[in-house]
Design an enzyme around this catalytic site. Structure first.
Site, PDB file in Angstrom:
ATOM      1  N   GLY A 140       0.751  -1.304  -0.021  1.00 45.15           N
ATOM      2  CA  GLY A 140       0.136  -0.117  -0.048  1.00 45.15           C
ATOM      3  C   GLY A 140       1.059   1.281  -0.212  1.00 45.15           C
ATOM      4  N   ASN A 141       0.206   2.310  -0.277  1.00 44.15           N
ATOM      5  CA  ASN A 141       1.096   3.351  -0.282  1.00 44.15           C
ATOM      6  C   ASN A 141       0.117   4.831  -0.409  1.00 44.15           C
ATOM      7  OD1 ASN A 141       0.651   3.933  -3.231  1.00 44.15           O
ATOM      8  ND2 ASN A 141       1.599   2.083  -3.326  1.00 44.15           N
ATOM      9  N   GLY A 148       8.663  -0.633  -1.437  1.00 46.05           N
ATOM     10  CA  GLY A 148       8.963  -1.571  -0.916  1.00 46.05           C
ATOM     11  C   GLY A 148       9.637  -1.581   0.526  1.00 46.05           C
ATOM     12  N   SER A 164       6.084   1.996  -6.743  1.00 39.68           N
ATOM     13  CA  SER A 164       6.161   1.555  -8.110  1.00 39.68           C
ATOM     14  C   SER A 164       4.696   1.992  -8.702  1.00 39.68           C
ATOM     15  CB  SER A 164       6.020   0.113  -8.028  1.00 39.68           C
ATOM     16  OG  SER A 164       5.205  -0.404  -7.294  1.00 39.68           O
ATOM     17  N   ASP A 165       3.682   2.597  -7.911  1.00 45.05           N
ATOM     18  CA  ASP A 165       2.404   3.215  -8.243  1.00 45.05           C
ATOM     19  C   ASP A 165       2.610   4.729  -8.366  1.00 45.05           C
ATOM     20  OD1 ASP A 165       0.992   0.567  -8.309  1.00 45.05           O
ATOM     21  OD2 ASP A 165       1.429   0.693  -6.152  1.00 45.05           O
ATOM     22  N   HIS A 192      -3.525   3.697  -1.935  1.00 46.31           N
ATOM     23  CA  HIS A 192      -3.602   2.772  -2.545  1.00 46.31           C
ATOM     24  C   HIS A 192      -3.372   1.723  -1.766  1.00 46.31           C
ATOM     25  CE1 HIS A 192      -3.600  -0.642  -5.688  1.00 46.31           C
ATOM     26  NE2 HIS A 192      -2.283  -0.653  -5.540  1.00 46.31           N
ATOM     27  N   HIS A 199      -4.232  -2.939  -0.980  1.00 46.66           N
ATOM     28  CA  HIS A 199      -4.647  -4.128  -1.419  1.00 46.66           C
ATOM     29  C   HIS A 199      -5.587  -4.637  -0.291  1.00 46.66           C
ATOM     30  CE1 HIS A 199      -2.215  -5.355  -5.072  1.00 46.66           C
ATOM     31  NE2 HIS A 199      -1.920  -4.010  -4.796  1.00 46.66           N
ATOM     32  N   ASP A 239     -23.513   7.550   3.785  1.00 42.80           N
ATOM     33  CA  ASP A 239     -22.939   8.693   4.451  1.00 42.80           C
ATOM     34  C   ASP A 239     -21.407   9.278   3.877  1.00 42.80           C
ATOM     35  OD1 ASP A 239     -24.411   8.716   6.647  1.00 42.80           O
ATOM     36  OD2 ASP A 239     -23.272   7.481   7.973  1.00 42.80           O
ATOM     37  N   HIS A 253      -7.399  -5.709  -9.932  1.00 38.07           N
ATOM     38  CA  HIS A 253      -6.161  -5.294  -9.247  1.00 38.07           C
ATOM     39  C   HIS A 253      -6.709  -5.064  -7.604  1.00 38.07           C
ATOM     40  CE1 HIS A 253      -2.806  -2.180  -9.309  1.00 38.07           C
ATOM     41  NE2 HIS A 253      -2.830  -2.940  -8.103  1.00 38.07           N
ATOM     42  N   TYR A 297     -23.316  16.821  10.840  1.00 36.62           N
ATOM     43  CA  TYR A 297     -22.666  15.844  11.230  1.00 36.62           C
ATOM     44  C   TYR A 297     -21.438  16.723  11.619  1.00 36.62           C
ATOM     45  CZ  TYR A 297     -20.325  11.668  12.018  1.00 36.62           C
ATOM     46  OH  TYR A 297     -19.509  10.554  12.821  1.00 36.62           O
TER      47      TYR A 297
END
Lengths: 232, 232, 232, 232
Positions: free
Chosen positions: D29-30, D47, D76-77, D96, D98, D121, D172, D230
């Protein structure tokens, strides 16, 4: 010192239990604690992260839904709490969460069937799911009407809020209540566990029978009523 | 010093393992530890939160179900423990939980099928599910009769409680036992894991075959019997 | 100082990662770390709880499966590790667990289908599931034959153990490996995650298509091979 | 002192939230945080384990995807982030992951249906799932094209990135964004929760109706727009 100190602390402690019991993500839940002698309840302020809460930040609201003390805006669900306190005697705590499994049953618009003794230890009927509200109620004073949707569904079913301390609001999420805010939180955790086990039971055996009447009666009476023998 | 000090401590430690292993919500579980020389067992008091337990609070009960020492009321399931200790030799620990997956199988009234070596490492047959009790048993001395429901189901199946240390009671929840309270808790955790994996196995492949006989025999004998070679 | 100090520490650290990553219940898993120059590997002793482990307790075993150093009995799966080290070059770490989702796929005797890029980041094919062993292999030197069952299934599929670093053994559970023990543990965690997501994917859409060839190639090459650009 | 200090710290803090919210395994993730005045964003290096991160290790990249400051290789993204920042105004954070349930929906190539108020919401439509990219896009500048796949899917649906702050990329995994990196992370957690509840809702009742229009409107407007009530 505020005369509301005790309910502020009870509401604070009960709200802090929600993340500990994994019943809320971020601020998606609220607990109130009522003082019926004063005709008010303490409730979580709207949208404040649990880690930033303190007893002083709880908002004091009367049973008409008017803020009595506190500088923060109360939970957006405050009117629902107010309606329930006003119309239902004997309850001093109310909880609303979006806990995962109970909310999934509410989204599926189905009662949680009574499949086992874990369920019967707490109530003798399926956990009722009120239908989604009609459009007029939604467009009007939505949270206020949510309280009446709950009350009216109990009336239709002939249920007492003393006997059944939990409901799902269709398409929305669960509400629970009890004699104290602590008991209402307990009921929310029980509901989440019962909701998860009912889903799994159906997955294992789609023809799972409901609990037989004798077991429902036995288990409920172990924990409730004059002949109860659970606890100290 | 009480002659029951050791079983009090064993029962206390074993009870405290239940929340650590995520096998209980609130007080929904209990463990006992027996001293067969004295003909008694120590068991959790009824409805006391785990965080408030101590060895001193464990209640000492004989195999007829009478309290021998202790000021708190013993677990509401005490009579079930007493019956099992009285009629089954060689077991010194019993556990009852409402753990999520094992309880779901009990509610579905189905045996947990033996699908893999994790299961066969501990027993060579499906985890049996006793049928719900008949109404007479339920209305009578319910917890006492629960013990006989377990014993009778084992008799019907021709199982020995030495070989199979776990059972589901239909519509209710699991019981496990063992040579020590610690082993009985271990069995409860194994059962919960096996119950979860069996559900997932059926979801992946509804035609999943049961474990073949040679693998059942091999894995069980790796851990049990004269030629076992697991552990130190 | 033992010349095996480094692999003892590597095996110890890698074993301790298993409970941290929620890949094991009790002692249901083991990791080894090999020193190919010395022709030995360090492996977890059999049935010792993770909290009682230390680098000194790791057992040193050669690639024939004979204990070289250590007073404790090595893992009951030691022969499987030995066979894989002996027949497969370039791997210095092996892991065996009974992690929940990977084991469920093994019990269902099905390959884990390649549904997404999380999977393709690590291997370009379904995670293979070797069939249960035949009865002769089971009744013979079971763990030794398990190694050959793995090797032979790879031969039949035409897979290289350098490209695919994980397998399910039907009715049993997963094995993973890698250039280091740490990498082998990483692969076990990846497998568990991929196995869970594949089950959920099938539940959401039983007709879910497998990942297209171009995405498999792209994602694998992002992390592996001469043109990789993932990591530092 | 670097003029990028603030976005480095925002990106760092937001990245560290991912493992705390159980949205990532290892480095899967990033998060980036943008400074639109400077035309750059800070992003996680590729990484690097979360425990080894620090604000100084964040890489500064411009909206064309060129590294401006930093010695480590960016995620890498990174090109996907750059494309979204360049073409979509008003967003200062992108995430991003997973995460398990959202990724399962992406693998199933299905939109997450709007079943309840938890969903409403945050957005008034199903969470869209972009189709897998065509082979030319995959073989070309893959991460750059991923950004356009997202933008083009929103164009086809007629959605604004201001109203809908999340998408699944077919086969993905999810991307989310927001006015800040913190808000983008919040959106990733909301998406994961909504994705899990939608799967469970379908399992309980495969004919579950979607949320009615009046409830969608009401709940979204409670939290967004001129009449929102809210929060504080």
């Amino acid at each position: 010192m505020s005369i509301y100190k005790i309910i502020r602390e009870m509401a604070y402690e009960a709200n802090m239990e929600l993340p500990r019991l994994n019943l809320v993500l971020f601020t998606f839940g609220n607990v109130s604690a009522a003082d019926r002698d004063e005709g008010v309840f303490a409730i979580k302020p709207s949208g404040v992260p649990y880690k930033d809460l303190s007893p002083e930040k709880m908002v004091i609201v009367d049973f008409e839904g008017n803020t009595v003390e506190g500088t923060l805006r109360p939970s957006s669900d405050t009117q629902t709490h107010a309606v329930l306190y006003k119309h239902w005697d004997g309850i001093n705590g109310i909880v609303h969460t979006h806990s995962t499994y109970a909310t999934a049953w509410a989204q599926a618009q189905m009662d949680v069937p009574i499949f086992g003794t874990t369920h019967a230890d707490h109530l003798t009927v399926d956990v009722p799911c009120a239908p989604p509200m009609n459009d007029e109620m939604i467009k009007g004073n939505y949270e206020y009407e949510t309280g009446f949707q709950i009350i009216n569904h109990f009336k239709e079913l002939g249920y007492s809020h003393h006997d059944v301390e939990m409901i799902l609001v269709g398409n929305h999420a669960p509400f629970t209540w009890g004699k104290t805010a602590e008991k209402a939180v307990y009921n929310s955790a029980v509901l989440e566990s019962v909701a998860q086990m009912a889903l799994l039971t159906n997955q294992i055996n789609p023809q799972s029978p409901k609990l037989k009447e004798a077991l429902i009666k036995k288990h409920f009476e172990r924990k409730h009523g004059p002949d109860s023998y659970y606890g100290q």
